[in-house]
Scaffold this active site. Sequence first.
Site, PDB file in Angstrom:
ATOM      1  N   GLU A 460      16.104  -0.551 -40.526  1.00  0.00           N
ATOM      2  CA  GLU A 460      16.671   0.774 -40.247  1.00  0.00           C
ATOM      3  C   GLU A 460      18.180   0.778 -40.446  1.00  0.00           C
ATOM      4  O   GLU A 460      18.757   1.777 -40.889  1.00  0.00           O
ATOM      5  CB  GLU A 460      16.311   1.207 -38.824  1.00  0.00           C
ATOM      6  CG  GLU A 460      14.825   1.363 -38.567  1.00  0.00           C
ATOM      7  CD  GLU A 460      14.170   2.357 -39.499  1.00  0.00           C
ATOM      8  OE1 GLU A 460      14.862   3.284 -39.987  1.00  0.00           O
ATOM      9  OE2 GLU A 460      12.967   2.215 -39.765  1.00  0.00           O
ATOM     10  N   ASP A 534       8.304   3.970 -47.550  1.00  0.00           N
ATOM     11  CA  ASP A 534       9.476   4.133 -48.414  1.00  0.00           C
ATOM     12  C   ASP A 534       9.091   4.034 -49.886  1.00  0.00           C
ATOM     13  O   ASP A 534       9.524   4.847 -50.719  1.00  0.00           O
ATOM     14  CB  ASP A 534      10.523   3.060 -48.093  1.00  0.00           C
ATOM     15  CG  ASP A 534      11.034   3.156 -46.661  1.00  0.00           C
ATOM     16  OD1 ASP A 534      10.982   4.267 -46.106  1.00  0.00           O
ATOM     17  OD2 ASP A 534      11.469   2.135 -46.118  1.00  0.00           O
TER      18      ASP A 534
END
Length: 662
Positions: A460, A534
């Site tokens: 992150e 992603d």
Amino acid sequence: MAKENKTPQERPRFNAWWIYGLIAILIIGFQFLGSDSISATKKTPTSELQEYLRNGDITKILIITNTNQAKVFLSDEALAKDVHKDVSKPPLFPSATPIPQYVLNIGDLQIFQNDISEIKKDNNLDTIVEFDKESNVFMDILLSMLPFVVIIGIWIYLMRRMSGGAGGGAGGQIFNIGKSKAKLFDEKTDTRTSFKDVAGLEGAKEEVEEIVEFLKNPDKYTSLGGKIPKGALLVGPPGTGKTLLAKAVAGEAKVPFFSLSGSDFVEMFVGVGASRVRDLFKQAKDKSPAIIFIDEIDAIGRARGKNNFTGSNDERENTLNQLLTEMDGFGTNTNVIVLAATNRADVLDKALMRAGRFDRQIYVDLPDIRERKEIFEVHLRPIKTAETLDLDFLARQTPGFSGADIANVCNEAALIAARKEKKAVEKQDFLDAVDRIVGGLEKKNKIITPGEKKTIAYHEAGHATVSWMLEHAAPLVKVTIVPRGQSLGAAWYLPEERLIVRPEQMKDEMCATLGGRAAEKVIFDKISTGALSDLEKITKQARAMVTIYGLNEEIGNLTYYDSSGQSEYGFTKPYSEETAQKIDAEISKIIEEQYERALLVLEENKDKLIELAERLLEKEVIFKEDLEKIFGERPFENNGTEQEVPVAPAEVSSEESAEEKT
């Protein structure tokens, strides 16, 4: 005298239970009629039977083997004797079935048979002794008919259920299966929604308001030679307010408003759909001027001739053909306007979309920031909110939200505030509601190993670092490693509301999305399955750049996108195998270029990446202020455009959840 017209509710209803009761009575009646219990047959003991036999009074003895009974028939001379005066007499008609005068239980059959044979031999009698089984002709007939009776009963029950009768009405409604299921709205009792309850959607609301005005004051438009539109099609994403607009029309029009769904025309019987269309328009003509609203019209309005490998679609096509004829056929209607709604206009038949049927196509789009504020005002009316609540802030927090999403946010915020026993709903409750709806419920008790938690934190932090350093990437306002929904960590973006997107903007976004995997590579020199979502996102973006938007130099200014959804290529690709290989190569090239770019950015800012990840491991949730302390002011802050807070988080998943998704 005029014939009184009664509504379906006033008419006496035929109760199907009368049919079932009649069947039961017939079964009982046949049982009695077919048996000998109703005759005057008299019971007698075995000793008397033997005495009557010795006297020559008996002509026939019928032994019923399956009941162990014997039926005794007397001669005419014996019936004249006083001893037999109480028994039944012979039937009036010779062809009638003979009735025995006596009946007795014989006990052991072999002993009884031996006794009778001995008496006949001693007295030289010619009495007939026969053997038979109990037979009930009427019951046999009834049992043979029973399967048909059961089938008819089930059929009546199903017809009654399909035609809407809950406790009866099969006889009266069994033939109503071809009747329309449209609900006729009364603006005084059924719906009180008005155009004041529809926030935003200014252009769409003006269009439908004009349709209402057509019916209220038609001379204003027809005096110049114009014609009232025959139909309007509401098109837009789910939750944008298409059905709400129709409800507002029903409340404002002051004319009969028929509402039904496209699936209401579909039935298991052939011809029912077309019959219901005819009946619907007949009712509308009788009450004209009127409005017909068909929700989810794509259920019957799909393009004809598509995927019709069997005859299963013939009924739907017949229904569509009838709808086309009623809307604009040989017998053209007047003063009946058709409203329809769908979020799949691309699959509708071209004949249905043409002018003369749906003259207007009203696109109901997602609300912009100003319209979102108006929608919040509507949905916050019944909610007790804090006086300091800023609606402009809430509107900026929800880009890409539909009207239904905003209603859900308001309701969820009220529930969160009630859970915390607050007296009013505050700003933080709305932020928590947005997080809850977009990301899912927090799972603070989820078991995560320290190694996995560290990987998630750097993943992150990689998203945050790359997006902060790139000009066109959306900056992050909040990063969390608390599991939420299916994700083990989330990064909340501050995206721009763009109407057009340039290649450099798409590439920067792809690079930021790959920042998570790149951070794992830079720090651990290993990668994991946590980047599944992603990779899925950037692969779709890269494919869109190459095959849809024509943003790739190798493929050129070509698009293989068919907005009509009715491609002539069918299941085949609209390009050659050689072109397919080029497309795959270009997609891979774009993605790998952005991955290398993300690696370079993170290598240059490795110390800041580590600091950010350590702070994230410590606090679990960090905000924009934390990023500013580490990175300083963002080099490209705002970039001259208004930016807003997140639609969707960037997910990082554990290996287990990644395998589940795969």
